[in-house]
Design an enzyme around this catalytic site. Structure first.
Site, PDB file in Angstrom:
ATOM      1  NE  ARG A   4      84.094 -14.835 -15.473  1.00  0.00           N
ATOM      2  CZ  ARG A   4      82.956 -15.003 -14.802  1.00  0.00           C
ATOM      3  NH1 ARG A   4      81.810 -15.036 -15.445  1.00  0.00           N
ATOM      4  NH2 ARG A   4      82.979 -15.149 -13.486  1.00  0.00           N
ATOM      5  CB  ALA A  13      82.737 -14.356  -8.094  1.00  0.00           C
ATOM      6  CD  GLU A  43      77.087 -17.193  -6.843  1.00  0.00           C
ATOM      7  OE1 GLU A  43      77.686 -18.079  -7.505  1.00  0.00           O
ATOM      8  OE2 GLU A  43      76.017 -16.683  -7.212  1.00  0.00           O
ATOM      9  CD  GLU A  77      80.832 -19.696  -9.326  1.00  0.00           C
ATOM     10  OE1 GLU A  77      82.029 -19.436  -9.098  1.00  0.00           O
ATOM     11  OE2 GLU A  77      80.096 -18.984 -10.019  1.00  0.00           O
ATOM     12  CD  GLU A  88      77.990 -21.024 -12.608  1.00  0.00           C
ATOM     13  OE1 GLU A  88      77.222 -21.963 -12.266  1.00  0.00           O
ATOM     14  OE2 GLU A  88      77.986 -19.912 -12.081  1.00  0.00           O
TER      15      GLU A  88
END
Length: 208
Positions: free
Chosen positions: A67, A79, A96, A100, A148
């Protein structure tokens, strides 16, 4: 019952100060009454969903993702943005979770709704509880890109997550809110859960 109050103050002028890839920065002049006009700059956001995926061993699935604004690789639940027009929040959550975590869930409930930073962003977040999990077949799995691509996934016991929250060693708001809501739901015998399609007091978003 304690309840936030809807309050639409008149906006006398509004401009897009910055148009970004994911969200905009708006600059509004707001009439607070009694001749008080103030300027408020904020992120105009699409909103988001997060998923607490709980397995039969009492573990939740977390991903560690970079992040950039906080310069951290944060442990957090899967998320994503509610940025597909016409897609329901639970369908966005299912998408999602597939992308993910390589998981699908047969049971969905609402754990908690919250505003990420209501003083500076219109982002509303809904956290779902996903149970009765099964893996996505290898040939149907999503190809991850950007931040990701390198993120790590791990099953973590809820008690371990709560200890990390108490120690201040994790700080993702979706993890903190989701894990605390999950613990309350577990202690209540799941009576605090709401149906997956429950009304959501989501702020106006970029898609509205």
């Amino acid at each position: 019952m304690l309840e936030d109050v809807q309050a639409d103050r008149p906006v006398v002028a509004s401009t897009v100060a910055f148009a970004g890839k994911v969200w905009d920065v708006r600059s509004d002049r707001v009439d607070l009454g009694d001749q008080r006009i103030v300027q408020r700059d904020y992120l105009h956001h699409t909103g988001a969903v997060a998923i607490i995926a709980l397995n039969e061993d009492g573990e939740i699935y977390l991903v560690r993702q970079y992040r950039h604004p906080v310069r951290r690789e944060c442990w957090e639940p899967p998320a994503g943005l509610t940025d597909v027009r016409g897609e329901s929040p639970v369908d966005a959550a299912a998408r999602e979770l597939h992308e993910e975590a390589d998981l699908v869930a047969a049971r969905w409930d609402v754990l908690v709704d919250f505003y990420a930073t209501p003083g500076g962003s219109s982002e509303g977040i809904r956290v779902f509880l996903a149970r009765d999990l099964s893996p996505v077949p290898e040939h149907e799995r999503h190809v991850r890109e950007d931040e990701e691509r390198d993120m790590e996934g791990r099953w973590v016991a809820l008690d371990q997550v709560l200890e990390a929250i108490d120690a201040g060693s994790v700080g993702s708001p979706t993890l903190v809110a989701g894990a605390l809501a999950l613990e309350r739901a577990r202690r209540s015998g799941w009576s605090t859960l709401r149906p997956a399609g429950s009304p959501w007091r989501k702020p106006p978003s970029l898609l509205d």
